[in-house]
Design a protein around this motif. Structure first.
Motif, PDB file in Angstrom:
ATOM      1  N   SER A  25     -33.216  24.098 -36.011  1.00 26.51           N
ATOM      2  CA  SER A  25     -32.270  24.390 -37.093  1.00 26.51           C
ATOM      3  C   SER A  25     -32.956  24.680 -38.423  1.00 26.51           C
ATOM      4  N   SER A  26     -34.109  24.077 -38.666  1.00 24.89           N
ATOM      5  CA  SER A  26     -34.808  24.357 -39.923  1.00 24.89           C
ATOM      6  C   SER A  26     -35.366  25.779 -39.926  1.00 24.89           C
ATOM      7  N   THR A  82     -24.671  29.557 -32.875  1.00 24.57           N
ATOM      8  CA  THR A  82     -24.498  29.307 -34.311  1.00 24.57           C
ATOM      9  C   THR A  82     -23.843  30.456 -35.057  1.00 24.57           C
ATOM     10  N   LEU A 118     -31.755  32.599 -41.804  1.00 21.73           N
ATOM     11  CA  LEU A 118     -30.475  32.857 -42.483  1.00 21.73           C
ATOM     12  C   LEU A 118     -30.668  33.119 -43.971  1.00 21.73           C
ATOM     13  N   ALA A 119     -31.551  32.367 -44.597  1.00 22.87           N
ATOM     14  CA  ALA A 119     -31.837  32.585 -46.022  1.00 22.87           C
ATOM     15  C   ALA A 119     -32.456  33.962 -46.232  1.00 22.87           C
ATOM     16  N   GLU A 164     -41.146  30.124 -44.351  1.00 20.61           N
ATOM     17  CA  GLU A 164     -40.413  30.564 -45.536  1.00 20.61           C
ATOM     18  C   GLU A 164     -41.369  31.092 -46.613  1.00 20.61           C
ATOM     19  N   SER A 177     -32.483  28.115 -40.417  1.00 25.50           N
ATOM     20  CA  SER A 177     -32.112  28.138 -41.832  1.00 25.50           C
ATOM     21  C   SER A 177     -32.982  29.124 -42.613  1.00 25.50           C
ATOM     22  N   THR A 181     -25.277  33.206 -35.799  1.00 23.46           N
ATOM     23  CA  THR A 181     -26.299  33.914 -36.569  1.00 23.46           C
ATOM     24  C   THR A 181     -26.395  35.377 -36.163  1.00 23.46           C
ATOM     25  N   SER A 227     -41.390  25.198 -40.577  1.00 19.02           N
ATOM     26  CA  SER A 227     -40.429  26.136 -41.174  1.00 19.02           C
ATOM     27  C   SER A 227     -40.716  26.422 -42.650  1.00 19.02           C
TER      28      SER A 227
END
Length: 128
Positions: A55-56, A91, A62-63, A29, A59, A93, A25
């Motif tokens: 989940s990572s 979640t 989502l960021a 990113e 995340s 999302t 992840s």
């Protein structure tokens, strides 16, 4: 995980293949930050070959969505597999990203948002 990107006017298109987990992840990113030409560009992510998202990875998405919205853009996910779609649904999302069946639908949605008057408008007739 394999990542690829291309650009259209106002759009960064990223394809993710494989798995996004705690080990990968951070790379996702960094990649998203590096390939975007501007924070106001819409980000379309083709996830049709994304086999697993933890989940990572969630995340990171989502960021990216939060950053895009802060600059007047959106994150669009195209081609969700059932397991990834379920994670996004559970979640919440799905409320923060735009979901499309195919990349071409996501591109059309961005283009319609950028120039809503152009859609549904007939081309002027050619002069004879």
């Amino acid at each position: 995980m394999h990542l690829a990107s291309s650009h259209l006017p106002g759009i960064t298109l990223v394809t993710i293949a494989g798995e996004v987990d705690a080990a990968s992840s951070g790379h996702l990113e960094t990649y998203l930050d590096r390939v975007r030409r501007g924070l106001d560009e819409h980000l379309i992510i083709d996830v049709s070959r994304l086999a697993f998202l933890d989940s990572s990875g969630l995340s990171v998405l989502l960021a990216a969505a939060t950053l895009a919205r802060a600059h007047g853009a959106d994150v669009h996910l195209a081609g969700l597999r059932p397991s990834v779609a379920r994670l996004l649904q559970i979640t919440g999302t799905v409320e923060l990203v735009r979901i499309h069946g195919h990349v071409r639908q996501a591109v059309a949605a961005v283009q319609a948002r950028r120039d809503p008057a152009a859609f549904g408008r007939a081309e002027p007739p050619e002069a004879v």
